[in-house]
Design a protein around this motif. Structure first.
Motif, PDB file in Angstrom:
ATOM      1  N   VAL A 106      -3.853 -15.655   3.672  1.00 35.12           N
ATOM      2  CA  VAL A 106      -2.082 -15.503   3.473  1.00 35.12           C
ATOM      3  C   VAL A 106      -2.253 -14.200   3.122  1.00 35.12           C
ATOM      4  N   LEU A 107      -3.018 -13.731   1.924  1.00 34.71           N
ATOM      5  CA  LEU A 107      -2.585 -11.955   1.286  1.00 34.71           C
ATOM      6  C   LEU A 107      -2.549 -11.215   2.358  1.00 34.71           C
ATOM      7  N   ARG A 108      -4.772 -11.191   3.047  1.00 37.52           N
ATOM      8  CA  ARG A 108      -4.178 -10.662   3.898  1.00 37.52           C
ATOM      9  C   ARG A 108      -3.654 -10.048   5.355  1.00 37.52           C
ATOM     10  N   GLU A 109      -3.616 -11.615   5.618  1.00 36.04           N
ATOM     11  CA  GLU A 109      -2.062 -11.592   7.082  1.00 36.04           C
ATOM     12  C   GLU A 109      -1.130 -10.472   6.397  1.00 36.04           C
ATOM     13  N   VAL A 110      -1.002 -10.707   5.676  1.00 38.34           N
ATOM     14  CA  VAL A 110       0.820 -10.072   5.163  1.00 38.34           C
ATOM     15  C   VAL A 110       0.334  -8.653   4.266  1.00 38.34           C
ATOM     16  N   VAL A 111      -0.244  -7.922   4.178  1.00 30.77           N
ATOM     17  CA  VAL A 111      -0.925  -6.958   3.449  1.00 30.77           C
ATOM     18  C   VAL A 111      -1.272  -6.518   4.925  1.00 30.77           C
ATOM     19  N   ALA A 112      -2.081  -7.017   5.875  1.00 33.91           N
ATOM     20  CA  ALA A 112      -2.388  -6.148   7.000  1.00 33.91           C
ATOM     21  C   ALA A 112      -1.205  -5.662   8.021  1.00 33.91           C
ATOM     22  N   ARG A 113      -0.171  -7.283   7.873  1.00 35.23           N
ATOM     23  CA  ARG A 113       0.889  -7.350   9.272  1.00 35.23           C
ATOM     24  C   ARG A 113       2.274  -6.117   8.398  1.00 35.23           C
ATOM     25  N   SER A 114       2.695  -6.146   7.493  1.00 36.85           N
ATOM     26  CA  SER A 114       3.356  -6.013   6.109  1.00 36.85           C
ATOM     27  C   SER A 114       3.367  -4.488   5.782  1.00 36.85           C
ATOM     28  N   PHE A 115       2.111  -4.167   5.857  1.00 40.84           N
ATOM     29  CA  PHE A 115       1.899  -3.217   4.953  1.00 40.84           C
ATOM     30  C   PHE A 115       1.081  -1.696   5.945  1.00 40.84           C
ATOM     31  N   ILE A 116      -0.144  -2.354   5.963  1.00 41.59           N
ATOM     32  CA  ILE A 116      -1.187  -1.839   6.831  1.00 41.59           C
ATOM     33  C   ILE A 116      -1.118  -1.337   8.417  1.00 41.59           C
ATOM     34  N   GLU A 117      -0.546  -1.972   8.753  1.00 42.19           N
ATOM     35  CA  GLU A 117      -0.180  -1.831  10.096  1.00 42.19           C
ATOM     36  C   GLU A 117       1.261  -0.416  10.585  1.00 42.19           C
ATOM     37  N   PRO A 118       2.523  -1.129   9.480  1.00 46.07           N
ATOM     38  CA  PRO A 118       2.896  -0.044   9.239  1.00 46.07           C
ATOM     39  C   PRO A 118       3.006   0.818   8.813  1.00 46.07           C
ATOM     40  N   LEU A 119       1.992   1.523   8.335  1.00 50.16           N
ATOM     41  CA  LEU A 119       2.146   2.693   7.454  1.00 50.16           C
ATOM     42  C   LEU A 119       1.002   3.321   8.835  1.00 50.16           C
ATOM     43  N   ALA A 120       0.197   2.758   9.280  1.00 52.33           N
ATOM     44  CA  ALA A 120      -0.878   3.735  10.445  1.00 52.33           C
ATOM     45  C   ALA A 120       0.081   3.769  11.036  1.00 52.33           C
ATOM     46  N   ALA A 121       1.063   2.925  11.370  1.00 47.88           N
ATOM     47  CA  ALA A 121       2.491   3.201  12.023  1.00 47.88           C
ATOM     48  C   ALA A 121       3.069   4.833  12.176  1.00 47.88           C
ATOM     49  N   LYS A 122       3.449   4.868  11.082  1.00 53.05           N
ATOM     50  CA  LYS A 122       4.223   5.742  10.663  1.00 53.05           C
ATOM     51  C   LYS A 122       3.513   6.813  10.412  1.00 53.05           C
ATOM     52  N   LEU A 123       1.868   7.056  10.504  1.00 48.81           N
ATOM     53  CA  LEU A 123       1.409   8.137  10.064  1.00 48.81           C
ATOM     54  C   LEU A 123       0.684   8.896  11.080  1.00 48.81           C
TER      55      LEU A 123
END
Length: 201
Positions: A123-140
């Motif tokens: 669940v941690l992997r899914e949340v971090v990927a969905r809620s932080f890594i993916e939005p961060l990549a999109a913002k960049l």
């Protein structure tokens, strides 16, 4: 008129109770392992029936995911301008080291207490990927999540060494040399990703 007033107040009361359940879950998950935390315990903390917790969140995994996301607060970290991102992330890393909220829960407290569980780790992997890594990549502005994942690893690793292990050289508070160094490191990762995406001349 009385029925209309009740119709308006009932949803608000439900939201307030849901928030109290989430707050209780954050405290529980930040102080004990995922396996040791039961929905009945959380329900008892808020003085509601466990069936109501199920109605609000569906399952223990979904409540855990909501607790992780609420503690990470990605909307605050990633909500500013892209050009200010490195400075914002560095500032928040040191600004919230002592914890925040009424129970002083630090962003990494839930993560540390849940790593022993395969279910919680997933669940941690899914949340971090969905809620932080993916939005961060999109913002960049890039589809490649490599630089976003590296930024996340740098922040998480520094946070663990600083707040969990208490490494002495990392105990400086916000606004000091460490924050400036972290800002420079994050800026370098972002700049290197920019350079990698430019066509060769």
């Amino acid at each position: 008129m009385k029925n209309k007033a009740f119709a308006h107040s009932a949803p608000s009361a439900k939201v307030a109770t849901r928030d109290r359940i989430l707050d209780a879950a954050i405290v529980r998950f930040s102080r004990q392992s995922y396996e040791a935390t039961g929905l009945r315990d959380i329900a008892a903390d808020v003085d509601v029936d466990v069936a109501y917790v199920h109605r609000c969140f569906g399952s223990k995994e979904r409540l855990f995911a909501a607790a992780v996301e609420a503690t990470l607060k990605p909307e605050l970290l990633l909500g500013g301008k892209a050009e200010d991102l490195a400075a914002t992330l560095a500032h928040e890393l040191f600004h919230h080291a002592e914890g925040h909220g009424p129970h002083q829960v630090r962003p990494l407290d839930i993560v540390i207490h849940s790593l022993s569980s395969a279910d919680a780790s997933r669940v941690l992997r899914e949340v971090v990927a969905r809620s932080f890594i993916e939005p961060l990549a999109a913002k960049l502005g890039r589809a490649d999540a490599l630089n976003a994942a590296l930024i996340t690893a740098l922040l998480a690793g520094t946070g663990i060494l600083r707040t969990v292990l208490g490494i002495a050289p990392l105990q400086e508070t916000e606004g000091g040399r460490l924050e400036a160094m972290m800002t420079a490191a994050l800026t370098g990762i972002i700049a290197s990703a920019d350079a990698a995406t430019k066509p060769a001349s």
